[in-house]
Design a protein around this motif. Structure first.
Motif, PDB file in Angstrom:
ATOM      1  N   HIS A   5      -4.206   8.699   1.634  1.00  0.00           N
ATOM      2  CA  HIS A   5      -3.645   7.363   0.842  1.00  0.00           C
ATOM      3  C   HIS A   5      -2.972   7.760  -0.894  1.00  0.00           C
ATOM      4  O   HIS A   5      -1.755   7.336  -1.135  1.00  0.00           O
ATOM      5  CB  HIS A   5      -4.428   6.279   0.108  1.00  0.00           C
ATOM      6  N   THR A  62       3.138   3.036   2.689  1.00  0.00           N
ATOM      7  CA  THR A  62       3.083   3.467   3.302  1.00  0.00           C
ATOM      8  C   THR A  62       3.609   3.500   4.532  1.00  0.00           C
ATOM      9  O   THR A  62       4.091   4.612   4.658  1.00  0.00           O
ATOM     10  CB  THR A  62       1.828   3.796   4.392  1.00  0.00           C
ATOM     11  N   ASN A 122       0.312  -0.560   0.078  1.00  0.00           N
ATOM     12  CA  ASN A 122      -0.448  -0.010  -0.384  1.00  0.00           C
ATOM     13  C   ASN A 122       0.879   0.653  -0.406  1.00  0.00           C
ATOM     14  O   ASN A 122       0.283   2.605  -0.003  1.00  0.00           O
ATOM     15  CB  ASN A 122      -1.037  -0.104   1.182  1.00  0.00           C
ATOM     16  N   ALA A 159       0.376   9.897  -0.222  1.00  0.00           N
ATOM     17  CA  ALA A 159       1.393   8.653   0.286  1.00  0.00           C
ATOM     18  C   ALA A 159       1.924   7.714  -1.296  1.00  0.00           C
ATOM     19  O   ALA A 159       3.079   7.484  -1.493  1.00  0.00           O
ATOM     20  CB  ALA A 159       0.562   8.235   1.312  1.00  0.00           C
TER      21      ALA A 159
END
Ligand code: SF4
Length: 459
Positions: free
Chosen positions: A236, A199, A197, A239
């Motif tokens: 998100h 991050t 993802n 990020a």
């Protein structure tokens, strides 16, 4: 050259190719073509008559073509990539996986009478620092992990069978950053790819990855900030863009992982989206059709028939010579014709979840075997995997490859006959419940292909 090369030991072959790559990376794009031609020659000696002379000549013609779009693309990717990473990836993915691995896999398929995959996907952990709507990892709960020893067992035994590509998903694999890096250092001859993802990608991780050289990333991103953050959570999208900048600055290979749904099909294939990906340095990506897996799935998110046709047309256009988009998309559901249909059950890949259960596919949560008490070979010979082996392809139309999505009766039968059990550790789903969500879809898509398809569109 190829015959002489075949007499070298594995270690000597790897060293010889490594030296060749070192010198090639210093050359101009034109000079690199000579190296590609030599690789095409070597492929002939590894694969022999499995491909026709005409196919080998076609590959060579593409390499020699001055204006070949895909040769320019390869040159660009090599130029942008850190030299150590480029060399390691070419050795691991090109030499070990594609040349040597494929040959070993083919002979092991004969020897053991079962599927032997080209890649293995596993989940180091079910833990994730995010809570995306509709994500299958949520259905595993957040408390399962593969130990380092279990991950090492997967790779060690996989290599013995000829598997040199390992992908990790989850959960978020970077929650286990230290063990992932340790595994990559321990197995420097295999290629790892992490679905992430984004991050947890930071400067320190990028420096480590640059040193080890055999890890690449597939970042989850879904179109615009609105379409992305509505499923994945506020902030998100920003990020992911930050992670792309970091990866590009360090010359690390990365692409995208995109789940397309009824709500985002247009956003994840728009010109604007591709412009952004190209500017950020993502050069390839996997598209995944939304699958209604799990008791809490949202079947209404499945693309419509028209949207699926649009995806087929759009992805094939982007890969065509006419397109100027320097991004290579692959569509897990619609590219069956290039791989002979369903690739699961170990035919080309399979999945081991964070509890160790071996599943034929990341979307098929049923199993009779677990890595904690079975070897990779025992998994491949377990009843559900053998049912895949026997049943593939599940449909002669490779636009209907899946035993769940487009041929739900196949999965019903395989799970019942093999007595495989649900591997969903939070909320076990009956195969009837899962397949029941696919019946209407399968019928509409099947009818559409039979009635509406024209030769000018897809075949
Ligand atoms: S089981 Fe379905 S989703 Fe999985 S690889 Fe086969 S066709 Fe694709």
């Amino acid at each position: 050259m190829g015959e002489l090369f075949q007499t070298f030991s594995h270690k000597a072959q790897r060293e010889a190719i490594g030296m060749m790559i070192d010198s090639v990376l210093k050359k101009t794009p034109e000079k690199r073509r000579e190296f590609y031609l030599r690789i095409a020659e070597m492929a002939k000696f590894f694969f022999g008559s499995e491909f026709t002379d005409e196919q080998y000549e076609n590959v060579k013609a593409v390499i020699k073509g001055d204006k070949s779009r895909w040769m320019q693309y390869i040159d660009r990717v090599i130029t942008e990539t850190d030299p150590h990473i480029a060399k390691t990836t070419l050795l691991n993915l090109g030499y070990e996986a594609f040349l040597r691995g494929t040959k070993t896999i083919r002979s092991n398929r004969e020897k053991y009478g079962c599927n032997i995959p080209w890649l293995i996907l596993f989940d180091p952990t079910s833990a994730c620092n995010m809570h995306c709507k509709g994500c299958w990892s949520g259905t595993y709960g957040r408390k399962y992990t593969l130990s380092y020893e279990e991950m090492d067992k997967i790779v060690t035994q996989g290599k013995e069978l000829g598997v040199y590509l390992y992908m990790m998903t989850g959960g978020e694999p970077l929650v286990r950053k230290a063990d992932v890096l340790k595994l990559a250092k321990e197995h420097r001859d295999v290629q790892f790819a992490l679905y992430t993802n984004s991050t947890l990608i930071d400067e320190e991780l990028c420096e480590e990855v640059q040193k080890v050289g055999n890890i690449m990333f597939l970042l989850s991103i879904e179109g615009t900030p609105e379409t992305n953050d509505s499923r994945r959570g506020e902030g998100h999208y920003a990020a992911v863009l930050k992670a792309m900048d970091l990866l590009r600055e360090h010359g690390i290979l990365f692409g995208t992982s995109i789940c397309y749904t009824r709500e985002n099909v247009e956003a994840v294939t728009s010109d604007e989206f591709y412009s952004l990906l190209m500017e950020k340095g993502a050069r390839f990506g996997f598209y995944f059709h939304y699958m209604p897996v799990g008791n809490s799935a949202v079947p209404e998110l499945m693309p419509t028939v028209e949207q699926r046709q649009y995806m087929i047309d759009r992805i094939r256009y982007i890969r065509s010579e006419e397109s100027g988009i320097e991004f290579f998309p692959m569509d897990f559901q619609n590219d069956g014709k290039y791989v002979g249909g369903c690739i699961a059950g170990g035919r080309n890949y399979f999945h081991i979840n964070s509890a160790g259960d071996a599943e034929p596919c990341v979307f098929i949560h049923y199993s009779n075997a677990n890595i904690k008490d079975s070897s990779i070979l025992e998994i491949l010979q377990s009843p559900l995997f053998m049912a895949y082996h026997k049943g593939q392809p599940f449909n002669k139309d490779h636009l209907r490859p899946c035993p769940m999505l487009e041929n739900p009766d196949c999965l019903r039968e395989m799970v019942k006959e093999s007595k495989a059990v649900s591997t969903d550790l939070e909320s076990p789903e009956e195969v009837e419940h899962l397949c029941g969500k696919c019946d209407d879809y399968a019928e509409s898509w099947g009818n559409y292909l039979e009635e509406e398809r024209t030769p000018a569109r897809v075949s």
